[in-house]
Motif scaffolding. Sequence first.
Motif, short mmCIF file in Angstrom:
data_model
loop_
_atom_site.label_atom_id
_atom_site.label_comp_id
_atom_site.label_asym_id
_atom_site.label_seq_id
_atom_site.Cartn_x
_atom_site.Cartn_y
_atom_site.Cartn_z
N PHE A 276 2.20 -36.80 -8.59
CA PHE A 276 2.64 -35.47 -8.18
C PHE A 276 3.35 -34.75 -9.33
O PHE A 276 4.24 -33.93 -9.10
CB PHE A 276 3.57 -35.57 -6.97
CG PHE A 276 2.87 -36.06 -5.73
CD1 PHE A 276 2.01 -35.23 -5.03
CD2 PHE A 276 3.06 -37.35 -5.27
CE1 PHE A 276 1.36 -35.67 -3.88
CE2 PHE A 276 2.41 -37.81 -4.13
CZ PHE A 276 1.56 -36.96 -3.43
N ILE B 261 8.78 -37.11 -4.45
CA ILE B 261 8.09 -37.12 -3.17
C ILE B 261 8.94 -37.82 -2.11
O ILE B 261 8.83 -37.53 -0.91
CB ILE B 261 6.71 -37.81 -3.32
CG1 ILE B 261 5.80 -37.44 -2.14
CG2 ILE B 261 6.84 -39.30 -3.47
CD1 ILE B 261 5.36 -36.01 -2.17
N SER C 92 -6.85 -28.05 -1.49
CA SER C 92 -5.79 -28.77 -0.79
C SER C 92 -6.37 -29.86 0.11
O SER C 92 -7.57 -29.90 0.36
CB SER C 92 -4.96 -27.80 0.07
OG SER C 92 -4.63 -26.63 -0.64
N TRP D 144 -1.36 -32.65 -8.87
CA TRP D 144 -1.09 -32.37 -7.46
C TRP D 144 0.39 -32.14 -7.20
O TRP D 144 1.26 -32.60 -7.94
CB TRP D 144 -1.54 -33.55 -6.60
CG TRP D 144 -3.01 -33.77 -6.59
CD1 TRP D 144 -3.75 -34.48 -7.51
CD2 TRP D 144 -3.95 -33.27 -5.65
NE1 TRP D 144 -5.07 -34.46 -7.17
CE2 TRP D 144 -5.24 -33.73 -6.03
CE3 TRP D 144 -3.84 -32.49 -4.49
CZ2 TRP D 144 -6.38 -33.42 -5.31
CZ3 TRP D 144 -4.98 -32.18 -3.77
CH2 TRP D 144 -6.24 -32.64 -4.18
N TYR E 287 9.54 -36.76 1.94
CA TYR E 287 9.29 -37.63 3.08
C TYR E 287 10.59 -37.93 3.85
O TYR E 287 10.56 -38.08 5.07
CB TYR E 287 8.63 -38.92 2.63
CG TYR E 287 7.21 -38.72 2.12
CD1 TYR E 287 6.43 -37.65 2.56
CD2 TYR E 287 6.65 -39.60 1.20
CE1 TYR E 287 5.14 -37.46 2.10
CE2 TYR E 287 5.35 -39.42 0.74
CZ TYR E 287 4.60 -38.36 1.18
OH TYR E 287 3.32 -38.18 0.73
N THR F 238 1.16 -34.77 5.10
CA THR F 238 1.65 -33.49 4.57
C THR F 238 0.48 -32.78 3.88
O THR F 238 -0.66 -33.23 3.95
CB THR F 238 2.80 -33.71 3.58
OG1 THR F 238 2.33 -34.53 2.49
CG2 THR F 238 3.98 -34.39 4.25
N PHE G 83 -1.26 -31.97 0.52
CA PHE G 83 -1.42 -32.18 -0.91
C PHE G 83 -2.20 -30.98 -1.45
O PHE G 83 -3.20 -30.59 -0.85
CB PHE G 83 -2.25 -33.43 -1.19
CG PHE G 83 -1.57 -34.75 -0.93
CD1 PHE G 83 -0.36 -34.84 -0.25
CD2 PHE G 83 -2.16 -35.93 -1.35
CE1 PHE G 83 0.25 -36.06 0.00
CE2 PHE G 83 -1.56 -37.16 -1.11
CZ PHE G 83 -0.37 -37.22 -0.43
N TYR G 84 -1.76 -30.43 -2.57
CA TYR G 84 -2.49 -29.28 -3.11
C TYR G 84 -2.52 -29.33 -4.63
O TYR G 84 -1.59 -29.81 -5.28
CB TYR G 84 -1.89 -27.96 -2.62
CG TYR G 84 -0.47 -27.68 -3.07
CD1 TYR G 84 -0.21 -26.95 -4.23
CD2 TYR G 84 0.61 -28.13 -2.32
CE1 TYR G 84 1.08 -26.69 -4.64
CE2 TYR G 84 1.91 -27.89 -2.72
CZ TYR G 84 2.14 -27.15 -3.88
OH TYR G 84 3.44 -26.90 -4.29
N ASP H 82 0.49 -40.10 3.11
CA ASP H 82 1.02 -40.52 1.81
C ASP H 82 0.11 -41.49 1.09
O ASP H 82 -0.06 -41.42 -0.12
CB ASP H 82 2.43 -41.12 1.98
CG ASP H 82 2.49 -42.30 2.94
OD1 ASP H 82 1.54 -42.49 3.73
OD2 ASP H 82 3.49 -43.03 2.92
N ALA I 78 -2.74 -40.66 -1.65
CA ALA I 78 -2.55 -40.50 -3.09
C ALA I 78 -3.21 -41.62 -3.86
O ALA I 78 -3.81 -41.41 -4.92
CB ALA I 78 -1.06 -40.43 -3.42
N ALA J 217 2.99 -31.80 -3.37
CA ALA J 217 2.98 -32.00 -1.93
C ALA J 217 4.06 -31.14 -1.30
O ALA J 217 5.11 -30.89 -1.90
CB ALA J 217 3.20 -33.46 -1.58
N CYS J 218 3.80 -30.68 -0.09
CA CYS J 218 4.76 -29.86 0.65
C CYS J 218 4.57 -30.10 2.14
O CYS J 218 3.56 -30.68 2.56
CB CYS J 218 4.60 -28.38 0.30
SG CYS J 218 3.05 -27.65 0.89
#
Length: 418
Positions: free
Chosen positions: A349, A354, A249, A271, A358, A138, A140-141, A254, A257, A273-274
């Motif tokens: 996060f 999270i 980003s 961080w 997922y 995904t 991560f930002y 996963d 992390a 996640a999207c």
Amino acid sequence: MAIGAAAAGCTQPTAASSGADLELWTFASTHAGWFEQMAKEFEQQTGRKVKVSLIAGGTIFEQLLINLKAGGLNAPDLCDIEQGSFGSFLIGRSVPFVDLTSTLREKGYDKQLVEARQALYSWQGAAYGIEHALTPVTLFYLREPWEKAGVDPGTLETWDEFSAAALEVLPPGTRALPIPTHDWVLRQRGGDYFDADGNVAIDGELSIDTMNWMLDQERKGVFATPPGWLTDGATPAVWAEFRAGRLTSLYVPDWYAGTIASTADDFVGKWAACPLPAFEPGGRRVSCAGGTGLTILKTSKKQELAWQFMEFAMLRVPAVVARYKAINLYPPFIPAWDDPAMHDPIPFFAGQDIGELYSQLGKDVPPEYQSPYRPQLIGQELSPYILDVYQRRATPQEVFGRAADVVRAKQERGGTVG
């Protein structure tokens, strides 16, 4: 082959010399610790002892191949096989792992495991292992730069929207993310280096177009190639780019992390996640990367007991939840996704659930396809030359085409790999 049927002429597993009933090999220290906990619980419930052996990743598969060539002498009953090495065991007259297909189907587990992840340990219609992790890729930002820009990356549904927003709202000199890994992006688009039948696909139109799209995003200023990224990944120099505000980003799975937390712990809690942006409206918003599957060796004289341990450790909700809590591997075992413990806030996060992200994306994770020639294609024919593509010293057609030609020629000759 039915579980429980002994292989003719095989030798006694090494577990016997240690007083154990079974021996399991793994190359990951995190897996070893979790397996040891499962072994304790299994012994408490069944009275049967499982010896867990941690063997260095650089030698475990070479050693296993040697043992198998010796008729199974000193081979374990169960073994973790890393997805990139699995193809090496598909060479020869028969696969050395127990075919789990009918057992998984009879017990209904084939419907409870994400089919795409099982593709990593399947060959010619048979399943030879159970994958540990969903490994969803995904976005991560870092929250702060996007919040300052007034944009929520999760609302950018396509790459066209994401690219336009990155160029418009991020400060000058800031790029959205380091250029991703080619096969990760290719799988998001439904492709892979081999197709479902084991045919080479790396030089296909989709693969070449994906690489050219990535290079174009870098040329436009959306993607970046920070120092060391292409050869060594997230080096201190890359984290320096994040700290300086020049990156925001990551396009990663996963398990990444843990990489960030262990190498740049000052980023923990910063961080979010999207889903990934899709390539077209309504398209796939997740990819996958990596994997390890647990297998049962045909040379084991205790295949039925080995299956009982595999089922105990890999196919029970409490077990896979415990693994997730211990080593952060989100399970491909669907019944676990609704367990409350899978939805605890994650400090990395900043408290985000999270698990919810997922679970929403899990069934759309794309497959990774196997081939006896996959280790050669990636390790020998592609990895030494793909840097030339990223740095524009060669075209994708040249590098991917040459790699494909070499492997196809070997396939046609029926030659061994390596």
